[in-house]
Design a protein around this motif. Sequence first.
Motif, PDB file in Angstrom:
ATOM      1  N   ALA A 131     -36.744 -12.641 -12.851  1.00  0.00           N
ATOM      2  CA  ALA A 131     -36.173 -11.775 -11.818  1.00  0.00           C
ATOM      3  C   ALA A 131     -34.680 -11.623 -12.066  1.00  0.00           C
ATOM      4  CB  ALA A 131     -36.418 -12.368 -10.433  1.00  0.00           C
ATOM      5  N   LEU A 132     -34.185 -10.417 -11.850  1.00  0.00           N
ATOM      6  CA  LEU A 132     -32.757 -10.118 -11.942  1.00  0.00           C
ATOM      7  C   LEU A 132     -32.327  -9.414 -10.669  1.00  0.00           C
ATOM      8  CD1 LEU A 132     -32.539  -8.540 -15.523  1.00  0.00           C
ATOM      9  CD2 LEU A 132     -31.908 -10.865 -14.868  1.00  0.00           C
ATOM     10  N   ASP A 133     -31.069  -9.598 -10.295  1.00  0.00           N
ATOM     11  CA  ASP A 133     -30.566  -8.808  -9.181  1.00  0.00           C
ATOM     12  C   ASP A 133     -30.437  -7.359  -9.661  1.00  0.00           C
ATOM     13  OD1 ASP A 133     -27.431  -8.220  -9.715  1.00  0.00           O
ATOM     14  OD2 ASP A 133     -28.010 -10.184 -10.529  1.00  0.00           O
ATOM     15  N   MET A 134     -30.436  -6.428  -8.729  1.00  0.00           N
ATOM     16  CA  MET A 134     -30.460  -5.007  -9.054  1.00  0.00           C
ATOM     17  C   MET A 134     -29.255  -4.599  -9.901  1.00  0.00           C
ATOM     18  SD  MET A 134     -32.589  -2.514  -8.592  1.00  0.00           S
ATOM     19  CE  MET A 134     -33.587  -2.883  -7.173  1.00  0.00           C
ATOM     20  N   LYS A 135     -28.075  -5.115  -9.598  1.00  0.00           N
ATOM     21  CA  LYS A 135     -26.863  -4.746 -10.338  1.00  0.00           C
ATOM     22  C   LYS A 135     -26.989  -5.131 -11.811  1.00  0.00           C
ATOM     23  CE  LYS A 135     -21.901  -5.554 -10.481  1.00  0.00           C
ATOM     24  NZ  LYS A 135     -20.789  -6.305  -9.933  1.00  0.00           N
ATOM     25  N   THR A 136     -27.452  -6.336 -12.083  1.00  0.00           N
ATOM     26  CA  THR A 136     -27.623  -6.789 -13.462  1.00  0.00           C
ATOM     27  C   THR A 136     -28.737  -6.013 -14.155  1.00  0.00           C
ATOM     28  OG1 THR A 136     -26.896  -9.002 -12.835  1.00  0.00           O
ATOM     29  CG2 THR A 136     -28.073  -8.805 -14.918  1.00  0.00           C
ATOM     30  N   ALA A 137     -29.812  -5.722 -13.443  1.00  0.00           N
ATOM     31  CA  ALA A 137     -30.947  -5.007 -14.026  1.00  0.00           C
ATOM     32  C   ALA A 137     -30.560  -3.607 -14.491  1.00  0.00           C
ATOM     33  CB  ALA A 137     -32.091  -4.931 -13.025  1.00  0.00           C
ATOM     34  N   MET A 175     -33.443   4.581 -20.231  1.00  0.00           N
ATOM     35  CA  MET A 175     -33.360   4.561 -18.788  1.00  0.00           C
ATOM     36  C   MET A 175     -33.070   3.129 -18.338  1.00  0.00           C
ATOM     37  SD  MET A 175     -37.363   4.808 -17.611  1.00  0.00           S
ATOM     38  CE  MET A 175     -37.930   5.425 -19.175  1.00  0.00           C
ATOM     39  N   PRO A 176     -32.404   2.959 -17.227  1.00  0.00           N
ATOM     40  CA  PRO A 176     -32.159   1.606 -16.700  1.00  0.00           C
ATOM     41  C   PRO A 176     -33.475   0.954 -16.245  1.00  0.00           C
ATOM     42  CG  PRO A 176     -30.646   3.190 -15.734  1.00  0.00           C
ATOM     43  CD  PRO A 176     -31.669   3.971 -16.497  1.00  0.00           C
ATOM     44  N   LEU A 177     -33.558  -0.334 -16.391  1.00  0.00           N
ATOM     45  CA  LEU A 177     -34.785  -1.070 -16.061  1.00  0.00           C
ATOM     46  C   LEU A 177     -35.314  -0.799 -14.652  1.00  0.00           C
ATOM     47  CD1 LEU A 177     -36.960  -3.121 -16.811  1.00  0.00           C
ATOM     48  CD2 LEU A 177     -35.347  -4.933 -16.228  1.00  0.00           C
ATOM     49  N   PRO A 178     -34.472  -0.762 -13.598  1.00  0.00           N
ATOM     50  CA  PRO A 178     -35.031  -0.587 -12.248  1.00  0.00           C
ATOM     51  C   PRO A 178     -35.745   0.742 -12.015  1.00  0.00           C
ATOM     52  CG  PRO A 178     -32.834  -1.496 -12.112  1.00  0.00           C
ATOM     53  CD  PRO A 178     -33.049  -1.088 -13.539  1.00  0.00           C
ATOM     54  N   ILE A 179     -35.468   1.762 -12.831  1.00  0.00           N
ATOM     55  CA  ILE A 179     -36.138   3.046 -12.601  1.00  0.00           C
ATOM     56  C   ILE A 179     -37.265   3.302 -13.598  1.00  0.00           C
ATOM     57  CG2 ILE A 179     -34.127   4.070 -11.484  1.00  0.00           C
ATOM     58  CD1 ILE A 179     -33.645   5.640 -14.058  1.00  0.00           C
ATOM     59  N   ALA A 180     -37.575   2.322 -14.432  1.00  0.00           N
ATOM     60  CA  ALA A 180     -38.681   2.449 -15.385  1.00  0.00           C
ATOM     61  C   ALA A 180     -40.014   2.396 -14.634  1.00  0.00           C
ATOM     62  CB  ALA A 180     -38.612   1.318 -16.405  1.00  0.00           C
ATOM     63  N   PRO A 181     -41.062   2.964 -15.224  1.00  0.00           N
ATOM     64  CA  PRO A 181     -42.376   2.912 -14.574  1.00  0.00           C
ATOM     65  C   PRO A 181     -42.926   1.483 -14.546  1.00  0.00           C
ATOM     66  CG  PRO A 181     -42.526   3.953 -16.739  1.00  0.00           C
ATOM     67  CD  PRO A 181     -41.081   3.709 -16.477  1.00  0.00           C
ATOM     68  N   LEU A 182     -43.691   1.192 -13.508  1.00  0.00           N
ATOM     69  CA  LEU A 182     -44.299  -0.134 -13.344  1.00  0.00           C
ATOM     70  C   LEU A 182     -45.507  -0.304 -14.257  1.00  0.00           C
ATOM     71  CD1 LEU A 182     -44.291  -0.435  -9.443  1.00  0.00           C
ATOM     72  CD2 LEU A 182     -42.669  -1.450 -11.047  1.00  0.00           C
ATOM     73  N   VAL A 216     -28.488  -4.106 -23.882  1.00  0.00           N
ATOM     74  CA  VAL A 216     -28.072  -4.812 -22.677  1.00  0.00           C
ATOM     75  C   VAL A 216     -26.562  -4.617 -22.555  1.00  0.00           C
ATOM     76  CG1 VAL A 216     -27.964  -7.029 -21.494  1.00  0.00           C
ATOM     77  CG2 VAL A 216     -29.923  -6.498 -22.953  1.00  0.00           C
ATOM     78  N   LYS A 217     -26.138  -3.954 -21.505  1.00  0.00           N
ATOM     79  CA  LYS A 217     -24.723  -3.655 -21.268  1.00  0.00           C
ATOM     80  C   LYS A 217     -24.124  -4.716 -20.354  1.00  0.00           C
ATOM     81  CE  LYS A 217     -25.178   0.373 -23.289  1.00  0.00           C
ATOM     82  NZ  LYS A 217     -24.639   0.643 -24.570  1.00  0.00           N
ATOM     83  N   GLY A 218     -22.882  -4.527 -19.973  1.00  0.00           N
ATOM     84  CA  GLY A 218     -22.238  -5.452 -19.042  1.00  0.00           C
ATOM     85  C   GLY A 218     -21.240  -6.342 -19.752  1.00  0.00           C
ATOM     86  N   ASN A 219     -20.690  -7.281 -19.005  1.00  0.00           N
ATOM     87  CA  ASN A 219     -19.682  -8.155 -19.596  1.00  0.00           C
ATOM     88  C   ASN A 219     -20.342  -9.188 -20.512  1.00  0.00           C
ATOM     89  OD1 ASN A 219     -20.409 -10.517 -18.031  1.00  0.00           O
ATOM     90  ND2 ASN A 219     -19.331  -9.599 -16.311  1.00  0.00           N
ATOM     91  N   GLU A 220     -19.523  -9.824 -21.324  1.00  0.00           N
ATOM     92  CA  GLU A 220     -20.015 -10.772 -22.331  1.00  0.00           C
ATOM     93  C   GLU A 220     -20.793 -11.928 -21.708  1.00  0.00           C
ATOM     94  OE1 GLU A 220     -20.712 -12.217 -26.107  1.00  0.00           O
ATOM     95  OE2 GLU A 220     -19.820 -10.307 -25.555  1.00  0.00           O
TER      96      GLU A 220
END
Length: 72
Positions: free
Chosen positions: A58-64, A1-8, A17-21
């Motif tokens: 802290a990460l912005d939501m898009k990166t998270a 699951m993506p980090l922002p929707i994981a349980p606290l 970790v996905k995304g660009n290099e």
Amino acid sequence: MPLPIAPLDIPLRVLSVKGNEKDRRHLETLGLTTNMKIELMSSQGGSVIFRLNDSRLALDMKTAFHVLVEVI
């Protein structure tokens, strides 16, 4: 699951970790790598705050959303 929707406040393991290099390398320099144990503290207000070892990051939501985790 993506980090922002994981349980606290539950131990999590980073699966990938996905995304660009550039973003992946930046997260790696922060210590966020595959199999690291983290704990989500907050995912409100457009940012995600999590505990990694003895630090809080802290990460912005898009990166998270590029960080995939599982509950351990």
